[in-house]
Design a protein around this motif. Structure first.
Motif, mmCIF file in Angstrom:
data_model
loop_
_atom_site.group_PDB
_atom_site.id
_atom_site.type_symbol
_atom_site.label_atom_id
_atom_site.label_comp_id
_atom_site.label_asym_id
_atom_site.label_seq_id
_atom_site.Cartn_x
_atom_site.Cartn_y
_atom_site.Cartn_z
ATOM 1 N N ASP A 100 38.657 51.466 36.351
ATOM 2 C CA ASP A 100 38.897 52.911 36.265
ATOM 3 C C ASP A 100 38.582 53.479 34.888
ATOM 4 N N ALA A 101 38.728 52.667 33.832
ATOM 5 C CA ALA A 101 38.442 53.176 32.486
ATOM 6 C C ALA A 101 36.961 53.544 32.369
ATOM 7 N N PHE A 134 33.515 60.471 42.772
ATOM 8 C CA PHE A 134 34.618 59.854 42.041
ATOM 9 C C PHE A 134 35.883 59.946 42.888
ATOM 10 N N SER A 135 36.764 58.961 42.747
ATOM 11 C CA SER A 135 38.014 58.959 43.509
ATOM 12 C C SER A 135 38.904 60.105 43.035
ATOM 13 N N ALA A 136 39.913 60.419 43.828
ATOM 14 C CA ALA A 136 40.831 61.511 43.488
ATOM 15 C C ALA A 136 41.553 61.227 42.177
ATOM 16 N N SER A 137 41.999 59.994 41.961
ATOM 17 C CA SER A 137 42.739 59.685 40.727
ATOM 18 C C SER A 137 41.834 59.777 39.504
ATOM 19 N N VAL A 138 40.604 59.288 39.615
ATOM 20 C CA VAL A 138 39.667 59.376 38.492
ATOM 21 C C VAL A 138 39.290 60.833 38.237
ATOM 22 N N SER A 139 39.030 61.584 39.305
ATOM 23 C CA SER A 139 38.680 63.002 39.163
ATOM 24 C C SER A 139 39.803 63.771 38.472
ATOM 25 N N SER A 140 41.028 63.513 38.876
ATOM 26 C CA SER A 140 42.179 64.202 38.303
ATOM 27 C C SER A 140 42.351 63.850 36.828
ATOM 28 N N SER A 141 42.308 62.566 36.523
ATOM 29 C CA SER A 141 42.471 62.126 35.128
ATOM 30 C C SER A 141 41.374 62.684 34.233
#
Length: 154
Positions: A100-101, A134-141
């Motif tokens: 994810d980083a 991009f996944s929801a968590s990556v997009s949000s971050s």
């Protein structure tokens, strides 16, 4: 040209692969659209796979590296591979990008290259990243980090 001739179908595969690398499923669909009979298509594809002219693993590796360089997300790339009949879990280049980083870094680089211009920049950034796979968590971050690093002047 006879559309039941496996040699004619193989020659077509050769011509298509001279232009660019292709997945076997792409070739199967292209030959079928071109009017080749299913038996001729399968015989030609078997021959192309056996001699190494067509290699789904090689194609997938090139596609993944290209899409990652374009700033695409793993989820979108995996969906594209699946649509081509390639198991995304078996692609080493995609597995190597599986942190994810690195994904957040690619998302931030995309936002830096093409910053959102909407009034609600966070939502616009999130939408752009989600559309790029991009996944929801990556997009949000990434949207949050980008907005924090790029405050609105005013």
């Amino acid at each position: 040209m006879r559309l039941s001739d496996p040699d004619a179908a193989f020659r077509k595969i050769e011509r298509l692969c001279l232009v660019r690398e292709r997945a076997s499923e792409q070739l199967r669909q292209r030959l079928a659209r071109g009017g080749f009979e299913a038996e001729a298509v399968e015989a030609a594809l078997d021959r192309a796979l056996a001699c190494g002219l067509v290699d789904d693993g090689r194609f997938a590796d090139v596609l993944v590296r290209s899409r990652l360089a374009q700033g695409r997300g793993r989820r979108g790339i995996a969906a594209e591979l699946e649509s081509l009949g390639i198991d995304a879990d078996s692609v080493e280049a995609l597995a190597a990008a599986d942190d994810d980083a690195g994904e957040v870094d690619r998302a931030l680089a995309l936002l830096d290259r093409k910053p959102p211009r909407a009034k609600n920049r966070h939502d616009a950034a999130y939408r752009r990243l989600a559309q790029k796979g991009f996944s929801a968590s990556v997009s949000s971050s990434a949207a949050r980090l980008w907005c924090e690093a790029n405050p609105v002047e005013g």
